[in-house]
Design an enzyme around this catalytic site. Structure first.
Site, mmCIF file in Angstrom:
data_model
loop_
_atom_site.group_PDB
_atom_site.id
_atom_site.type_symbol
_atom_site.label_atom_id
_atom_site.label_comp_id
_atom_site.label_asym_id
_atom_site.label_seq_id
_atom_site.Cartn_x
_atom_site.Cartn_y
_atom_site.Cartn_z
ATOM 1 N N ASP A 135 0.855 -1.187 0.000
ATOM 2 C CA ASP A 135 0.000 0.000 0.000
ATOM 3 C C ASP A 135 0.888 1.234 0.000
ATOM 4 O O ASP A 135 2.110 1.132 0.169
ATOM 5 C CB ASP A 135 -0.945 0.015 1.207
ATOM 6 N N CYS A 160 -6.106 -5.281 -5.159
ATOM 7 C CA CYS A 160 -7.227 -4.541 -4.577
ATOM 8 C C CYS A 160 -7.027 -3.027 -4.609
ATOM 9 O O CYS A 160 -7.969 -2.281 -4.361
ATOM 10 C CB CYS A 160 -7.451 -4.963 -3.128
ATOM 11 N N SER A 197 -15.509 -4.053 -10.785
ATOM 12 C CA SER A 197 -16.658 -3.484 -10.085
ATOM 13 C C SER A 197 -17.877 -3.699 -10.966
ATOM 14 O O SER A 197 -17.749 -3.828 -12.192
ATOM 15 C CB SER A 197 -16.457 -1.990 -9.844
ATOM 16 N N THR A 240 -17.120 -0.893 3.087
ATOM 17 C CA THR A 240 -15.757 -0.491 3.415
ATOM 18 C C THR A 240 -15.815 0.712 4.363
ATOM 19 O O THR A 240 -16.839 1.395 4.455
ATOM 20 C CB THR A 240 -14.988 -0.108 2.150
ATOM 21 N N TYR A 287 -14.024 5.967 -13.498
ATOM 22 C CA TYR A 287 -13.990 4.731 -12.713
ATOM 23 C C TYR A 287 -14.512 3.546 -13.519
ATOM 24 O O TYR A 287 -13.894 2.476 -13.568
ATOM 25 C CB TYR A 287 -14.834 4.922 -11.452
ATOM 26 N N ASP A 315 3.862 1.990 -4.427
ATOM 27 C CA ASP A 315 2.839 2.495 -5.345
ATOM 28 C C ASP A 315 2.724 1.482 -6.487
ATOM 29 O O ASP A 315 3.715 1.175 -7.147
ATOM 30 C CB ASP A 315 3.277 3.862 -5.874
ATOM 31 N N VAL A 316 1.519 0.963 -6.714
ATOM 32 C CA VAL A 316 1.352 -0.098 -7.716
ATOM 33 C C VAL A 316 1.683 0.362 -9.130
ATOM 34 O O VAL A 316 1.914 -0.464 -10.017
ATOM 35 C CB VAL A 316 -0.076 -0.680 -7.690
#
Length: 251
Positions: free
Chosen positions: A36, A82, A144, A192, A157, A56-57
């Site tokens: 993360d 995720c 999603s 969440t 998104y 950082d991905v």
């Protein structure tokens, strides 16, 4: 696939879906690297079996360095993507036109970040010894229901999550020769911390829109589905909706 004596990498591991998945895997005895952003890990409490790594991905070097921390005695078998962001912007509003920077950043984090981790982790998994059935590992991505029914204000998104759905099958076909499966989970409305902070009235309204069960999904149910995908060797190249039969309205 047997996860005994193996390692897993979970991105976005500091909270929400990632945290629930990291904890569930650690409870099964899997050695977990939880990735993360540094700011997200500043005040995080230690979790047994989880090693948190600031990364950082979207950063190739940082992800590659994190993957080097996988112990040789516990080969990498599972990767769960995720990490993501969910900005809300209308194409045209009283504030003006949708800014390009927000769209680019959403694609960069959600899509490019997922792809970056997928490709680098696949390289590591491909070097491990296969099991008796020729399996080496599983990569689970997170889309999603917005990939299918994006709402007003979700153009960036929905575009990013729709691309992850489109990525799933060709990635699974591409990595099949290496004994690596690729699946995607498309959650509906999940309880969440970010969502529950909106208050009980908003949460109750959202829950009422779900056909059955008429409630929000729990992060641990996402983690449960990840474990099921690991155990079900014939599920490959699939995107699975986890949404209580919800079909999102325009707004």
């Amino acid at each position: 696939m047997d996860l005994t004596h193996s390692s897993a990498v979970v991105t976005g591991a500091a909270s929400g879906l990632g945290a629930a998945t990291a904890h569930a895997l650690a409870a099964r005895g899997v050695r977990v690297l939880g990735l993360d952003l540094p700011a997200q890990l500043e005040d995080i409490a230690p979790a047994p079996g989880v090693e948190y790594v600031a990364a950082d991905v979207t950063d190739e070097a940082l992800v590659a360095a994190a993957l080097e921390r996988v112990p040789t005695e516990a080969p990498l078998r599972l990767v769960v993507n995720c990490a993501g962001i969910a900005p809300a912007r209308r194409l045209l509003s009283s504030k003006g036109v949708h800014d390009l920077a927000t769209f680019r950043r959403t694609i960069e984090v959600n899509l490019v970040g997922t792809f970056n981790v997928l490709r680098l982790a696949a390289e590591v998994i491909a070097r491990t010894e296969p099991d008796a059935d020729g399996q080496r590992g599983l990569i689970v991505n997170t889309a999603s229901v917005a990939a299918y029914e994006g709402q007003i204000g979700q153009t960036a998104y929905a575009a990013s999550k729709g691309a992850i759905v489109g990525l799933t099958l060709p990635a699974a076909r591409d990595l099949a020769r290496h004994g690596i499966r690729v699946n995607t989970i498309a959650p509906g409305i999940v309880a969440t911390p970010l969502l529950t902070a909106l208050g009980p009235q908003v949460v109750d309204s959202l829950a009422a829109s779900v056909p059955f069960p008429p409630r929000l999904a729990r992060p641990d149910e996402y983690a449960q589905l990840v474990l099921m995908l690991a155990e079900h060797d014939y599920l490959n190249g699939e995107t699975i909706r986890m949404d209580g039969a919800l079909r999102m309205a325009p707004q």
